[in-house]
Design a protein around this motif. Structure first.
Motif, PDB file in Angstrom:
ATOM      1  N   LEU A  28       0.823  -1.258   0.033  1.00  0.00           N
ATOM      2  CA  LEU A  28       0.048  -0.135   0.011  1.00  0.00           C
ATOM      3  C   LEU A  28       0.871   1.066   0.075  1.00  0.00           C
ATOM      4  O   LEU A  28       1.922   1.254   0.603  1.00  0.00           O
ATOM      5  N   LYS A  29       0.359   2.412  -0.478  1.00  0.00           N
ATOM      6  CA  LYS A  29       1.308   3.454  -0.660  1.00  0.00           C
ATOM      7  C   LYS A  29       0.644   4.807   0.037  1.00  0.00           C
ATOM      8  O   LYS A  29      -0.817   4.869  -0.401  1.00  0.00           O
ATOM      9  N   PHE A  30       1.016   5.550   0.776  1.00  0.00           N
ATOM     10  CA  PHE A  30       0.706   6.578   1.525  1.00  0.00           C
ATOM     11  C   PHE A  30       1.527   7.741   1.400  1.00  0.00           C
ATOM     12  O   PHE A  30       2.978   7.553   1.269  1.00  0.00           O
ATOM     13  N   GLU A  31       1.134   8.822   1.291  1.00  0.00           N
ATOM     14  CA  GLU A  31       1.853   9.936   1.266  1.00  0.00           C
ATOM     15  C   GLU A  31       2.254  10.509   2.681  1.00  0.00           C
ATOM     16  O   GLU A  31       1.523  10.216   3.660  1.00  0.00           O
ATOM     17  N   GLU A  32       3.644  10.827   2.811  1.00  0.00           N
ATOM     18  CA  GLU A  32       4.176  11.163   3.913  1.00  0.00           C
ATOM     19  C   GLU A  32       3.163  12.160   4.874  1.00  0.00           C
ATOM     20  O   GLU A  32       2.630  13.025   4.141  1.00  0.00           O
ATOM     21  N   ILE A  63      -3.005   0.588  22.511  1.00  0.00           N
ATOM     22  CA  ILE A  63      -4.486   0.196  22.208  1.00  0.00           C
ATOM     23  C   ILE A  63      -4.713  -0.512  20.908  1.00  0.00           C
ATOM     24  O   ILE A  63      -3.982  -0.606  20.102  1.00  0.00           O
ATOM     25  N   ALA A  64      -5.709  -1.279  20.737  1.00  0.00           N
ATOM     26  CA  ALA A  64      -5.963  -2.029  19.826  1.00  0.00           C
ATOM     27  C   ALA A  64      -6.076  -1.345  18.239  1.00  0.00           C
ATOM     28  O   ALA A  64      -5.556  -1.978  17.334  1.00  0.00           O
ATOM     29  N   THR A  65      -6.724  -0.152  18.134  1.00  0.00           N
ATOM     30  CA  THR A  65      -6.823   0.531  17.006  1.00  0.00           C
ATOM     31  C   THR A  65      -6.226   2.129  16.856  1.00  0.00           C
ATOM     32  O   THR A  65      -6.897   2.999  16.869  1.00  0.00           O
ATOM     33  N   PRO A  66      -4.746   2.183  17.291  1.00  0.00           N
ATOM     34  CA  PRO A  66      -4.363   3.427  17.029  1.00  0.00           C
ATOM     35  C   PRO A  66      -4.257   4.118  15.848  1.00  0.00           C
ATOM     36  O   PRO A  66      -4.769   3.387  14.719  1.00  0.00           O
ATOM     37  N   THR A  67      -4.104   5.085  15.550  1.00  0.00           N
ATOM     38  CA  THR A  67      -3.721   5.760  14.425  1.00  0.00           C
ATOM     39  C   THR A  67      -2.286   5.711  14.349  1.00  0.00           C
ATOM     40  O   THR A  67      -1.483   5.796  15.365  1.00  0.00           O
ATOM     41  N   TRP A  68      -1.492   5.783  12.892  1.00  0.00           N
ATOM     42  CA  TRP A  68      -0.153   5.911  12.710  1.00  0.00           C
ATOM     43  C   TRP A  68       0.288   6.959  11.777  1.00  0.00           C
ATOM     44  O   TRP A  68      -0.647   6.963  10.517  1.00  0.00           O
ATOM     45  N   THR A  69       0.926   7.670  11.823  1.00  0.00           N
ATOM     46  CA  THR A  69       1.240   9.011  11.220  1.00  0.00           C
ATOM     47  C   THR A  69       2.524   8.497  10.179  1.00  0.00           C
ATOM     48  O   THR A  69       3.684   8.142  10.583  1.00  0.00           O
ATOM     49  N   ALA A  70       2.044   8.507   8.705  1.00  0.00           N
ATOM     50  CA  ALA A  70       3.222   7.964   7.765  1.00  0.00           C
ATOM     51  C   ALA A  70       4.456   9.065   7.991  1.00  0.00           C
ATOM     52  O   ALA A  70       4.396  10.446   8.010  1.00  0.00           O
ATOM     53  N   PRO A  71       5.701   8.479   8.052  1.00  0.00           N
ATOM     54  CA  PRO A  71       6.968   9.368   8.086  1.00  0.00           C
ATOM     55  C   PRO A  71       7.221   9.971   6.871  1.00  0.00           C
ATOM     56  O   PRO A  71       6.471   9.592   5.680  1.00  0.00           O
TER      57      PRO A  71
END
Length: 134
Positions: free
Chosen positions: A46-50, A88-96
């Motif tokens: 999967l691709k995500f923008e920083e 926690i079960a469902t955190p958020t993750w900020t793409a570096p």
């Protein structure tokens, strides 16, 4: 103290002796995830923008209804992504920022534990980080 009594004490002190019915513990089971919420099942990653804040999906069941504990990590560990709360079960993750090698994926791992001997590790699909569009 006799040798057999010393041995029994050591077993109980280490939590290896059983008291009560001795029903076996069932390991937790991951029923969905770990992956970015709503992400398609695409081969190749999967691709995500920083800078994108990604909601993570994880669904876990435990047949014994034990309390479940979570620990999220990323690999490579120095990638720079940030979890809102790795326990926690469902955190958020900020793409570096993108990695030096754009073909190197980042994987998110979650360790799921019930503190009764049931432990498992879940792995996200490969994540590739794209530079932020100006």
């Amino acid at each position: 103290m006799s040798r057999s009594r010393s041995f029994m004490f050591a077993l109980l002190a280490l939590g290896l002796g059983s008291v009560g019915c001795g029903a076996p513990n069932h390991q937790p089971v991951i029923t969905a995830g770990p992956r970015p919420l709503g992400s398609p099942s695409t081969p190749g990653g999967l691709k995500f923008e920083e800078g994108t804040v990604i909601q993570l999906q994880l669904e876990v069941t435990d047949a014994d209804n034990d309390e479940i504990f979570f620990r999220w990590t990323q690999n490579p560990s120095n990638a720079g992504g940030v979890f809102s709360d790795p326990s926690i079960a469902t955190p958020t993750w900020t793409a570096p920022a993108p990695l030096e090698n754009p073909n190197q994926p980042i994987y998110l791992y979650v360790e799921v534990e019930d503190h009764n001997g049931g432990v498992l590790l879940g792995q996200s699909p490969p994540l590739f980080i794209l530079p932020k569009q100006q």
